[in-house]
Scaffold this motif. Sequence first.
Motif, PDB file in Angstrom:
ATOM      1  N   GLN A   1       0.719  -1.209   0.146  1.00 60.97           N
ATOM      2  CA  GLN A   1       0.233  -0.190  -0.086  1.00 60.97           C
ATOM      3  C   GLN A   1       0.863   1.127   0.018  1.00 60.97           C
ATOM      4  O   GLN A   1       2.091   1.232   0.413  1.00 60.97           O
ATOM      5  CB  GLN A   1      -1.155  -0.063   1.086  1.00 60.97           C
ATOM      6  CG  GLN A   1      -0.278  -0.147   2.483  1.00 60.97           C
ATOM      7  CD  GLN A   1      -1.212  -0.021   3.674  1.00 60.97           C
ATOM      8  OE1 GLN A   1      -2.268  -0.876   3.500  1.00 60.97           O
ATOM      9  NE2 GLN A   1      -1.019   0.323   4.960  1.00 60.97           N
TER      10      GLN A   1
ATOM     11  N   ASP B   1      -1.025   6.920   0.921  1.00 62.07           N
ATOM     12  CA  ASP B   1      -2.438   7.578   0.686  1.00 62.07           C
ATOM     13  C   ASP B   1      -3.430   6.411   0.957  1.00 62.07           C
ATOM     14  O   ASP B   1      -4.636   6.634   1.345  1.00 62.07           O
ATOM     15  CB  ASP B   1      -2.659   7.853  -0.850  1.00 62.07           C
ATOM     16  CG  ASP B   1      -1.895   9.150  -1.031  1.00 62.07           C
ATOM     17  OD1 ASP B   1      -1.758  10.223  -0.215  1.00 62.07           O
ATOM     18  OD2 ASP B   1      -1.369   9.515  -2.121  1.00 62.07           O
ATOM     19  N   ASP B   2      -3.083   5.075   1.128  1.00 63.96           N
ATOM     20  CA  ASP B   2      -3.904   4.275   1.328  1.00 63.96           C
ATOM     21  C   ASP B   2      -4.202   3.911   2.903  1.00 63.96           C
ATOM     22  O   ASP B   2      -5.035   3.207   3.458  1.00 63.96           O
ATOM     23  CB  ASP B   2      -3.371   2.937   0.763  1.00 63.96           C
ATOM     24  CG  ASP B   2      -3.336   3.028  -0.582  1.00 63.96           C
ATOM     25  OD1 ASP B   2      -4.198   3.445  -1.262  1.00 63.96           O
ATOM     26  OD2 ASP B   2      -2.344   2.047  -1.145  1.00 63.96           O
ATOM     27  N   ILE B   3      -3.277   4.392   3.715  1.00 65.54           N
ATOM     28  CA  ILE B   3      -3.143   4.452   5.152  1.00 65.54           C
ATOM     29  C   ILE B   3      -4.254   5.408   5.852  1.00 65.54           C
ATOM     30  O   ILE B   3      -4.397   6.555   5.457  1.00 65.54           O
ATOM     31  CB  ILE B   3      -1.876   4.713   5.681  1.00 65.54           C
ATOM     32  CG1 ILE B   3      -0.987   3.432   5.208  1.00 65.54           C
ATOM     33  CG2 ILE B   3      -1.995   4.471   7.160  1.00 65.54           C
ATOM     34  CD1 ILE B   3       0.605   4.013   5.553  1.00 65.54           C
ATOM     35  N   ARG B   4      -5.219   4.796   6.511  1.00 66.73           N
ATOM     36  CA  ARG B   4      -6.342   5.552   7.105  1.00 66.73           C
ATOM     37  C   ARG B   4      -5.581   6.578   8.127  1.00 66.73           C
ATOM     38  O   ARG B   4      -4.680   6.524   8.751  1.00 66.73           O
ATOM     39  CB  ARG B   4      -7.023   4.699   7.923  1.00 66.73           C
ATOM     40  CG  ARG B   4      -6.509   4.102   9.093  1.00 66.73           C
ATOM     41  CD  ARG B   4      -7.568   3.188   9.976  1.00 66.73           C
ATOM     42  NE  ARG B   4      -8.690   3.775  10.637  1.00 66.73           N
ATOM     43  CZ  ARG B   4      -9.974   3.544  10.734  1.00 66.73           C
ATOM     44  NH1 ARG B   4     -10.390   2.168  10.286  1.00 66.73           N
ATOM     45  NH2 ARG B   4     -10.612   4.170  11.473  1.00 66.73           N
ATOM     46  N   THR B   5      -6.017   7.802   8.078  1.00 68.87           N
ATOM     47  CA  THR B   5      -5.628   8.891   8.888  1.00 68.87           C
ATOM     48  C   THR B   5      -6.278   9.089  10.276  1.00 68.87           C
ATOM     49  O   THR B   5      -6.032   9.735  11.321  1.00 68.87           O
ATOM     50  CB  THR B   5      -5.796  10.267   8.137  1.00 68.87           C
ATOM     51  OG1 THR B   5      -7.349  10.406   7.790  1.00 68.87           O
ATOM     52  CG2 THR B   5      -4.872  10.261   6.942  1.00 68.87           C
ATOM     53  N   ASP B   6      -7.520   8.530  10.247  1.00 68.91           N
ATOM     54  CA  ASP B   6      -8.506   8.530  11.492  1.00 68.91           C
ATOM     55  C   ASP B   6      -7.978   7.319  12.383  1.00 68.91           C
ATOM     56  O   ASP B   6      -8.013   6.164  11.903  1.00 68.91           O
ATOM     57  CB  ASP B   6      -9.975   8.974  11.478  1.00 68.91           C
ATOM     58  CG  ASP B   6     -10.500   7.698  10.454  1.00 68.91           C
ATOM     59  OD1 ASP B   6      -9.673   7.321   9.462  1.00 68.91           O
ATOM     60  OD2 ASP B   6     -11.436   7.350  10.647  1.00 68.91           O
TER      61      ASP B   6
ATOM     62  N   TYR C   1      -8.549   4.289  15.017  1.00 67.44           N
ATOM     63  CA  TYR C   1      -9.774   3.272  15.325  1.00 67.44           C
ATOM     64  C   TYR C   1     -10.370   3.710  16.396  1.00 67.44           C
ATOM     65  O   TYR C   1     -10.021   4.152  17.503  1.00 67.44           O
ATOM     66  CB  TYR C   1      -8.843   1.945  15.454  1.00 67.44           C
ATOM     67  CG  TYR C   1      -8.498   1.358  14.275  1.00 67.44           C
ATOM     68  CD1 TYR C   1      -9.367   0.503  13.299  1.00 67.44           C
ATOM     69  CD2 TYR C   1      -7.229   1.213  13.692  1.00 67.44           C
ATOM     70  CE1 TYR C   1      -9.074  -0.050  12.195  1.00 67.44           C
ATOM     71  CE2 TYR C   1      -6.670   0.467  12.629  1.00 67.44           C
ATOM     72  CZ  TYR C   1      -7.444   0.164  11.843  1.00 67.44           C
ATOM     73  OH  TYR C   1      -7.303  -0.550  10.755  1.00 67.44           O
TER      74      TYR C   1
END
Length: 132
Positions: free
Chosen positions: A60, A63-68, A70
């Motif tokens: 990945q 840009d594919d990694i979540r910013t918010d 869990y």
Amino acid sequence: GALAAAAGKPASALTQEELFRLMQGRRAAKQGNESHAFWDTQPVPKIGTQVEEYGPLVHQTVDDIRTDPYGMPTGFGWDEIDVTDNGQANEVYMLLTENYVEDDDNMFRFDYSTEFLEWALTPPGYSKDLHL
């Protein structure tokens, strides 16, 4: 003999040689087809598997990694920890001591001091914001 006597001692009373021999014996006894409740669910090779390919588990981009972050269960939340603060270091110590530092067979409970935890968690160039 000596191995049986070592097994009855608390971990803090064992010599390094006794601890090594005891762990070696446990490791030999566990080899085979024993299931591992946690590790069998993880993306890691099983014992005895020949690894032929190395690399990332998932390919990945940034840009594919979540910013918010869990979500946490009700009553829990993310928080930064300052292990150089005595009060917060003691909270980390209590969390580990009461929950995470005992082996599967309940034979050994390691008691890491707050000084050791600070040393281990603050190597040169460490980033405080990674301590959550």
